[in-house]
Design a protein around this motif. Sequence first.
Motif, mmCIF file in Angstrom:
data_model
loop_
_atom_site.group_PDB
_atom_site.id
_atom_site.type_symbol
_atom_site.label_atom_id
_atom_site.label_comp_id
_atom_site.label_asym_id
_atom_site.label_seq_id
_atom_site.Cartn_x
_atom_site.Cartn_y
_atom_site.Cartn_z
ATOM 1 N N GLU A 74 0.843 -1.200 0.000
ATOM 2 C CA GLU A 74 0.000 0.000 0.000
ATOM 3 C C GLU A 74 0.880 1.253 0.000
ATOM 4 O OE1 GLU A 74 -3.132 0.321 -0.385
ATOM 5 O OE2 GLU A 74 -4.179 -1.455 0.363
ATOM 6 N N ILE A 78 1.481 4.392 -2.961
ATOM 7 C CA ILE A 78 1.326 5.819 -2.671
ATOM 8 C C ILE A 78 2.629 6.582 -2.930
ATOM 9 C CG2 ILE A 78 0.910 7.463 -0.805
ATOM 10 C CD1 ILE A 78 -1.126 5.212 0.201
ATOM 11 N N ARG A 418 -2.756 5.417 -9.678
ATOM 12 C CA ARG A 418 -1.819 6.418 -9.175
ATOM 13 C C ARG A 418 -0.608 6.506 -10.092
ATOM 14 N NH1 ARG A 418 -2.806 4.340 -3.809
ATOM 15 N NH2 ARG A 418 -3.963 5.861 -2.594
ATOM 16 N N ALA A 424 3.463 10.873 -8.096
ATOM 17 C CA ALA A 424 3.183 9.887 -7.072
ATOM 18 C C ALA A 424 2.061 10.403 -6.190
ATOM 19 C CB ALA A 424 4.436 9.642 -6.242
ATOM 20 N N ASN A 425 1.193 9.484 -5.756
ATOM 21 C CA ASN A 425 0.118 9.844 -4.831
ATOM 22 C C ASN A 425 -1.020 10.633 -5.484
ATOM 23 O OD1 ASN A 425 -1.018 9.542 -2.358
ATOM 24 N ND2 ASN A 425 -0.063 11.329 -1.451
ATOM 25 N N LEU A 426 -0.922 10.849 -6.781
ATOM 26 C CA LEU A 426 -2.024 11.495 -7.506
ATOM 27 C C LEU A 426 -2.560 10.490 -8.522
ATOM 28 C CD1 LEU A 426 -0.985 15.069 -8.746
ATOM 29 C CD2 LEU A 426 -2.679 14.492 -7.007
ATOM 30 N N TYR A 427 -3.864 10.467 -8.704
ATOM 31 C CA TYR A 427 -4.431 9.599 -9.737
ATOM 32 C C TYR A 427 -4.314 10.305 -11.085
ATOM 33 C CZ TYR A 427 -5.971 6.346 -6.267
ATOM 34 O OH TYR A 427 -5.969 5.410 -5.265
ATOM 35 N N LYS A 463 -11.084 10.457 -6.015
ATOM 36 C CA LYS A 463 -11.053 9.985 -4.627
ATOM 37 C C LYS A 463 -12.444 10.009 -4.007
ATOM 38 C CE LYS A 463 -6.206 10.886 -3.961
ATOM 39 N NZ LYS A 463 -5.197 11.925 -3.802
ATOM 40 N N LYS A 464 -13.281 10.909 -4.483
ATOM 41 C CA LYS A 464 -14.632 11.004 -3.923
ATOM 42 C C LYS A 464 -15.631 10.127 -4.678
ATOM 43 C CE LYS A 464 -14.410 15.433 -1.647
ATOM 44 N NZ LYS A 464 -13.573 16.488 -2.250
ATOM 45 N N ARG A 469 -11.763 -0.603 -5.392
ATOM 46 C CA ARG A 469 -10.303 -0.457 -5.400
ATOM 47 C C ARG A 469 -9.656 -1.784 -5.727
ATOM 48 N NH1 ARG A 469 -8.965 3.545 -0.442
ATOM 49 N NH2 ARG A 469 -10.899 4.732 -0.571
ATOM 50 N N ARG A 474 -8.379 2.270 -9.205
ATOM 51 C CA ARG A 474 -9.747 2.449 -8.744
ATOM 52 C C ARG A 474 -10.674 2.489 -9.945
ATOM 53 N NH1 ARG A 474 -9.981 6.889 -3.927
ATOM 54 N NH2 ARG A 474 -8.429 5.928 -2.585
#
Lengths: 530, 342
Positions: A74, A78, A418, A424-427, A463-464, A469, A474
């Motif tokens: 995980e 990220i 991602r 990194a850490n952004l879709y 994210k919303k 997942r 996602r």
Amino acid sequence: MKQFAQLIKAIDSTNKTSLKVESLTQYFLNASEEDKLWTIAILSHRRPKRPVNTTLLREWATEISGIPLWLFEESYHIVGDLAETIALIIPSSENELDKSLSEYISEIITLKTLPEIEKKAYLHENWLKLNYYERFVFNKIITGSFRIGVSQKLMTRALAKATSIDEDILAYKLMGNWTPETTTFQKLILEENEEDYLSKPYPFYLAYAVEDDFQTDLGDINDWSFEHKWDGIRSQVIIRNREVFVWSRGEELVTDKYPEFQRFLEEIPDGTVLDGEILPFIDGDIANFNSLQTRIGRKNITKAMLQKTPVILNAYDLLEWEGKDIRQLPFSERRELLDKLISQCSCDEIGLYLSETMNITTWEAAAKERERSREKRSEGLMLKRKNSPYLVGRKKGDWWKWKTDPFTIDGVLTYAMRGHGRRANLYTDYTFGLWDGDELVTFAKAYSGLTDAEFRKVDAWIKKNTLERFGPVRSVTPHHVFEIAFEGIAESKRHKSGVATRFPRILRWRQDKPIEEANTIDDLKALIPK
Amino acid sequence: MKQPLLVFNEKGIYCEQADVYIDAWRPVDKCIITHGHADHSRWGHKQYITHHKNTSIIKHRLGDIIVTGKAWNETFVINGVTFSLHPAGHIVASSQVRVEYKGEVWVFTGDFKTENDGLAEAYEPVKCHTFITECTFGLPAFKWTPQAEVFNDINNWWATNQAEGKTSVLFGYSLGKAQRLLKHLDPSIGKIYTHGAVENMTEVLREHYDFHETIRITRETTKDELKGNIVIAPPSAHGGTWIRKMVPYVTASASGWMTFRGARRRRAMDKGFVLSDHADWDGLLESIKTTECEKVITTHGYTDIFARYLREELGYDARTEKTQYEEEGAEVGDKKEKEAAS
């Protein structure tokens, strides 16, 4: 290692190219010859072979940091970089240890031959002894991916400053098949050695895409030579000392992948270097690039493959003739020599063709010819200044590509993953679907074309609005429509949609369009050239 | 089945017995506020209850509101439910909220950090049965360096830039991070300039806290004045026209996200200092342990991952509730700063 880690940290700490070059220059002035050579190797993508596979690296790193493997995975999704994740989760220590970069690398090379238990012991020991940045760099060397925001061009520029050797000459010296195990800094950089040059390609000259209103900037149209731009593998074919060497633009020696070119020996004299495009050539015609895909990735080329997808070299430039580097001659003169050479060849026999120049005298005619590119399966036009020398690298001015407008289609965002590196850490890596009845069928993935601000917006929305997942991926509620551009299209059995697109990227976020108005798979298929 | 003491509904965290919300994201009648950041103290409630030092902060941000101030540990009872506020250490005047009814205790952390930063009132562990916690940095990749070391780096960075004749521009949220930076900058190096949004908030805080002298940047401020000095600005000022006045300048961001190389590069900062106002991995785990709680609810941050770790590895009854506080991995502050900087 401290010195090298310090260099990487300094490069990481600035956004300014001039400061990066300055840090590198200082490093090249101060580091030992061995370390310099390895640094050059690493920054030009010549790394030692990976001594440990990444599955084991993950296991061993989680063991030492006392977290479960799933939590490591995980975290990795990220952080977006394996070497960085390992460096972050391992507890830092105060132990001081300083082995040089080259000592570390020679240990890493030996590591490959050791039994697993010793590999593990070695990694555990060193992870705990290195500080965060050293650990990160150490992991980068082991995992074998060293993209840190320094291009080979910048590295060469810094080396030129440090050694006072001309940048273009250095670029040439750095080409080819050397590794620090087969040469020294003295030999590679400082000495002149005829033998080294036997297989060496010249640095490729790369074209820029034309800019708005370029016609006025380019001046007299008669100063320019026009050719079609074919979609293939940019390559140099070298014939020296009765041997053939084939180099791809990525500076990879790919001679074994294209055994066809051994036939050049029958008709091309030694001391010849051709620049051109490797193209699939089926039934006497240039075929779609897609048909080459199955050949590109293979290590061993089978007879069946050679028969199914034969290749030719479509040559457009001559860089060396009769053993002499002729890159300084004007393009028109190099072309004359090339034309003459190829006119004396039996092209069909040896698979060597000439990229024909077109007789174009007005911009209107040029535009018309560009319109016709797609029919001919070319990507557009290439414009080359007739009196220009062959330059090194991507330089504006003498070679331009004027591509056809891309195909476009409106697809619906269905999955997001991602990104890596600075994303990194952004879709930011998206999958798009087209309608097939009331179902969305995946047809392309794209991860470029939006601004940072747009990516942040889409990321927050994803994210919303996540449905499910799957690790780093996602699935999202179908809601957003994007206009996707791509360069080529062909039928494909390997794709669920039945269609393969080339270079898909996002052109626009169609916030004005409801998903019902996105295109269908049939719309996409209608774009396939008949 | 007994109704839980606190529930998460479409307006916020709700105590039905007392008919009170905590950090509600839609307008409600009565709301307890943990701290002054925009995602926790929203506009439109009829009545606000918060720590008395926070009242001037939210009044500055929200204008003319009805607000009651409370002291740390002061209990107030609403329909049989006992509430009290306890320092969260996140930013100046930030609280955790303790809620007790018939012997059952719940604590909501709001945002918190465990390291004493020398400005925000230090985090106080509160024993409870159910602990509702943020976990913005709930991954083992996040481990903070003691702030003394980070500030040493920041001051050295400033001095180096000064020696090179450059202006240092340091980015941090205008409420909280900006004042923490200000508190620990070394004024013997040079002068400390502030962006308007930072200066306005700092002025409000001077009522209760001591800070070094600051100079507001105005249209009249010249390049030469700024040279060698440091500027504290909200992240939203990066990339705008405002910053051009500082040329030649060097930029840095101070945030927990600077842990990631990717985040540093994405923000196009010259330098990233890892300095956060949230608890790191060890801080989160340590504080959960000291509360002696049985149940944990994670509200914002890496909620699913963190709750799974608590369940599977540590045996807690842990779950996640959806809230509208900054979401997982959000580019924290983008939203909140836009407002603050305007």
